[in-house]
Design an enzyme around this catalytic site. Structure first.
Site, mmCIF file in Angstrom:
data_model
loop_
_atom_site.group_PDB
_atom_site.id
_atom_site.type_symbol
_atom_site.label_atom_id
_atom_site.label_comp_id
_atom_site.label_asym_id
_atom_site.label_seq_id
_atom_site.Cartn_x
_atom_site.Cartn_y
_atom_site.Cartn_z
ATOM 1 N N HIS A 54 1.821 4.536 -2.896
ATOM 2 C CA HIS A 54 1.832 6.143 -2.485
ATOM 3 C C HIS A 54 3.275 6.496 -3.109
ATOM 4 O O HIS A 54 3.132 7.551 -3.651
ATOM 5 C CB HIS A 54 1.715 6.349 -1.051
ATOM 6 C CG HIS A 54 0.185 6.033 -0.691
ATOM 7 N ND1 HIS A 54 -0.603 6.189 -1.284
ATOM 8 C CD2 HIS A 54 -0.028 5.523 0.512
ATOM 9 C CE1 HIS A 54 -1.869 5.985 -0.639
ATOM 10 N NE2 HIS A 54 -1.359 5.618 0.619
ATOM 11 N N HIS A 70 0.834 -1.377 -0.149
ATOM 12 C CA HIS A 70 -0.033 0.062 0.222
ATOM 13 C C HIS A 70 0.868 1.244 -0.009
ATOM 14 O O HIS A 70 0.647 2.193 -0.899
ATOM 15 C CB HIS A 70 -0.821 0.167 1.234
ATOM 16 C CG HIS A 70 -2.001 0.898 1.458
ATOM 17 N ND1 HIS A 70 -3.214 1.057 1.221
ATOM 18 C CD2 HIS A 70 -1.759 2.604 1.651
ATOM 19 C CE1 HIS A 70 -3.686 2.100 1.612
ATOM 20 N NE2 HIS A 70 -2.797 3.265 1.689
ATOM 21 N N GLU A 71 1.679 1.263 0.989
ATOM 22 C CA GLU A 71 2.853 2.539 0.986
ATOM 23 C C GLU A 71 3.529 2.666 -0.244
ATOM 24 O O GLU A 71 3.991 3.796 -0.742
ATOM 25 C CB GLU A 71 3.636 2.406 2.118
ATOM 26 C CG GLU A 71 2.703 2.265 3.529
ATOM 27 C CD GLU A 71 1.727 3.248 3.822
ATOM 28 O OE1 GLU A 71 1.931 4.635 3.312
ATOM 29 O OE2 GLU A 71 0.758 3.175 4.333
#
Length: 238
Positions: free
Chosen positions: A142, A138-139
């Protein structure tokens, strides 16, 4: 940019006595929590608080071991790291093992990303290796969006879009996980509903967002374009 943890804890809660944090009593509480049998709302909140605040040094060590394993063997993590490396080209690498950090967090997040500091993995919110894989992926989405699209977190549309993509591509909204949480109802929309819910929650926490209603509106505005953008993956596979 951060990944939400499952539940908020009451600020009034305090760590239970050590007799309730170890041995048979801890096993009994864990079983009750997992099954939901004989557990009221107050006991559930207390267990979650205790879980996230006991054996913190051990949890940080375990988080580091999980992180190292994922950086060596996880297909999704290795794939994202490779594409991030391509975007940095000959510049100083934005991510290394040294700035993907495990630490204890005092907020209800599983992780976060800051361009100047790297990725934070919240050891006291991570329950197992595979949850860490989802949070790290997920990160990394980003990070990719920051490098690829000049992500501006002061723009709520940017924030909403990267949260939609990160929840979609990380595996956090797998159908079987949603079935465990919400049952079999509305089966065909579980994946989308999970992504929307997580994106709205994250955008709502942005200081420039005025209300949950504004967050919902922004997520709806960018939904079609961002939900259909699976870069750098060819498709959603997790």
């Amino acid at each position: 940019m951060s990944t939400a943890a499952p539940q908020e804890n009451s600020p009034e809660l305090k760590l239970s006595p050590s007799s309730k944090l170890n041995g048979f009593e801890w096993w009994r509480r864990t079983l009750s929590y997992q099954t939901g049998l004989g557990l009221n709302a107050e006991e559930k909140a207390q267990y979650e608080f205790d879980y996230n605040n006991r054996n913190l040094a051990e949890k940080c060590q375990q988080c580091n071991e999980y992180r190292n394993w994922m950086l060596e063997y996880s297909p999704s993590v290795l794939f994202m790291m490779d594409h991030i490396k391509k975007l940095t080209k000959d510049k100083e690498p934005i991510l290394t093992k040294e700035n993907i950090t495990c630490d204890v967090c005092d907020f209800t997040k599983g992780g976060g990303f800051h361009p100047d500091e790297g990725i934070l993995l919240c050891a006291n919110w991570i329950r197992n290796k595979w949850q860490l894989e989802d949070i790290l992926t997920h990160e990394l989405v980003h990070v990719y969006d920051y490098l690829k699209f000049n992500l501006d977190m002061n723009n709520l549309r940017h924030h909403a879009c990267t949260e939609i993509r990160a929840s979609m591509l990380s595996g956090e909204c797998r159908i079987w996980q949603e079935i465990k949480k919400t049952g079999l109802g509305n089966f065909g929309k579980k994946f989308q509903d999970c992504i929307k819910r997580r994106a709205v929650l994250s955008v709502s926490s942005n200081p420039i967002c005025k209300s949950p209603e504004e967050a919902e509106k922004v997520v709806s505005t960018v939904w079609n374009s961002c939900f259909n953008d699976t870069r750098p993956f060819e498709r959603v596979y997790r």
